[in-house]
Design a protein around this motif. Sequence first.
Motif, PDB file in Angstrom:
ATOM      1  N   ARG A  28     -29.267  -0.218  12.141  1.00  0.00           N
ATOM      2  CA  ARG A  28     -27.992  -0.897  12.399  1.00  0.00           C
ATOM      3  C   ARG A  28     -27.329  -0.335  13.656  1.00  0.00           C
ATOM      4  NH1 ARG A  28     -26.015  -0.231   6.151  1.00  0.00           N
ATOM      5  NH2 ARG A  28     -27.129  -2.034   5.270  1.00  0.00           N
ATOM      6  N   GLU A  29     -27.395   0.978  13.819  1.00  0.00           N
ATOM      7  CA  GLU A  29     -26.742   1.632  14.954  1.00  0.00           C
ATOM      8  C   GLU A  29     -27.398   1.280  16.281  1.00  0.00           C
ATOM      9  OE1 GLU A  29     -26.074   6.220  16.643  1.00  0.00           O
ATOM     10  OE2 GLU A  29     -26.871   5.879  14.609  1.00  0.00           O
ATOM     11  N   SER A  76     -28.386  -3.108  16.179  1.00  0.00           N
ATOM     12  CA  SER A  76     -27.322  -4.049  15.782  1.00  0.00           C
ATOM     13  C   SER A  76     -27.849  -5.181  14.910  1.00  0.00           C
ATOM     14  CB  SER A  76     -26.632  -4.625  17.034  1.00  0.00           C
ATOM     15  OG  SER A  76     -26.057  -3.590  17.802  1.00  0.00           O
ATOM     16  N   VAL A  77     -28.777  -4.860  14.016  1.00  0.00           N
ATOM     17  CA  VAL A  77     -29.280  -5.840  13.047  1.00  0.00           C
ATOM     18  C   VAL A  77     -29.235  -5.192  11.658  1.00  0.00           C
ATOM     19  CG1 VAL A  77     -30.804  -6.944  14.729  1.00  0.00           C
ATOM     20  CG2 VAL A  77     -31.705  -5.142  13.245  1.00  0.00           C
ATOM     21  N   GLU A  78     -29.284  -6.025  10.628  1.00  0.00           N
ATOM     22  CA  GLU A  78     -29.295  -5.528   9.264  1.00  0.00           C
ATOM     23  C   GLU A  78     -30.721  -5.150   8.851  1.00  0.00           C
ATOM     24  OE1 GLU A  78     -26.841  -4.783   7.034  1.00  0.00           O
ATOM     25  OE2 GLU A  78     -25.605  -5.052   8.829  1.00  0.00           O
TER      26      GLU A  78
END
Length: 645
Positions: free
Chosen positions: A211-212, A215-217
């Motif tokens: 995520r960091e 920027s995706v789940e």
Amino acid sequence: MFLRVEKKILELGSGIYIGVVTAMGLDNLSPNEKIRLLLREEVEAAAGELGGNAVKEDQGLQLYRRALNELGVNPSRYPCSIESILTRISRKGEFPAVSPVVDLGNYISIKYRVPVGVHDMDTLQEDLWIRLTGEEDCQIEENHLQGDELRPGEPVYVSGHIVRTRRWIWRQMPAGRVAATGRNFLFPIDGFYDNREQVEAACAELVSRIREFFSVEAEFGVINRENDEIRFGSMTEEEKEIENQIAIMLKGVAQSTAAPEIRRKLAEAGREGRPLRVKLGLDPSAPDIHIGHSVVLRKIRQLQDLGHRAVIIIGDYTGMIGDPTGKSRTRKQLSREDVERNAETYLEQIFKIIDRDRTEVHFNSEWLSKMNFGDVIELAAKCTVARMLERDDFNNRYTNHLPLSVHEFFYPLMQAYDSVAIEADIELGGTDQTFNILMGRNIQRDYGQTPQLTLFMPLLEGIDGVEKMSKSLGNYVGISEPAAVIYEKIMKIPDSLIIKYYNLCTDVHPDEVAKLQKMLEEGVNPRDVKMMLALEITGLYAGKEAADQAQEHFKMVYQKNQMPEDVPSLEIDGGSDPAQGEQILNLLAGGGFYKTKSEARRVFLQGGAQVDGEKVTDVKALVLPAGTEHTLKMGKNRFFKILVR
């Protein structure tokens, strides 16, 4: 697609415990200096910690060395991936960066001392397996290494027949290499129950870092002895339908067969073009139904709405034995007449919930009465006394020297044989039936059938939120009660039970229930969600129109403090004895609105009664003109009309 693990590998060591992280849309092409720096710092820390010492002596790595030995792999010649990484760091003090995704996997591997794989989902043509190789795998040239031929029985990561990792977690093959242009990835983090905390911590940080940095789940699941597969990637329409069925099937369930087995059963039935046969055995000693009883029936209706078939078994033969579940003594045996009378009453009620057209009804005397003594001996031989004494109530009575008759052992055996007789695919029951229903799986296996799936529904607390729903405790909601009564009772449940009632007492889809739960967590007034719940449950048993009217009645009485139109009338004589107040008390008690005149009188004395909006405490002093009409409010929400002749 699925990542699946063969049974022999699942049982390695203390048991396999694999964390699986999946993420879609990662940029593995553009340089990522933050990940490079993270990896470099972790490598430097590991180098300082290792100080050139022999890595293979590390206690954490012994888990993997022993497991490789169990699989017939020499761990000194073919060390697991994390041992190889740490050995290089110990000897050279460095480890190379490759690409953002691979570097992140290596960082997690080094930090937590666990093997972390990286698989490009887009290059997978079939499910990914961890299994032992067969002859067909060994016939494929690309599965071999120079001077190291693949042989049957070697543990591998494999898709179809293309090997991606040799000797389980030793060497990545060309087919398993990650392309810089890949975007969708699966990260298996191999471990055991003995180091599950490390595996779970590694998965948690990997999800957080994805995520960091991207920027995706990311999603995280586990493969272990109870769950031998995990889904990843996009689904076909057929797979989506199966997952939807599983979600509905498991909504509100306390315990069940593992999801992979349910998935396989649904897929098999789909290929055969047949509905699943859903078994429910009815206790012929309890013919009255409230929504606590309906929890299992609602689940059956949900399965019927998915296209499956209910098979209701009236236990006339088992009822003559009497199931002593949870009791300290043998239950009274029922006569044939008792069973048939109760069954008729029960069926009349359950068809208000389940679909009659998708239901078969059987008495288990249809097959049990035809068994000869040899058949009974054969059935009894399929279970040991020790196994029977695993059932808590049998064990307690035996241990405490209380009567325990031999014939009682036949109750779970007979219930189990019912599953054989009807070839059940699923059996439902309460958690108090766990022993009996699991016995059905074992007996079916002994008779050559595929074991049934099991769904155990929890007990439902009553509207007091404390005790199990029961008519004797007065905390029940009857399915045949007036709509206004059902609605009002549901509004009395504690806020903490709103979601449980949604899961167990309604057919609302689990996705919608999850949204409602989120609303509550975000601070929505529980009263508003509870009103939606009351409307839903009332509509199930009284119809939509009656439910809407019940809601309007509730709003008028409880929220607007107004008198509804359909209130009871109390007609009194304005000019004769007894006094008007006594006449009112007589009518309130005689009409069943209060248990006694004294109870009604206390409402006046405590200041809870109003006539035409004025508080009346001395009911004896009440004087109303003849030929008039008045409103009487008792307590917060009980209204009456007073007609004075």
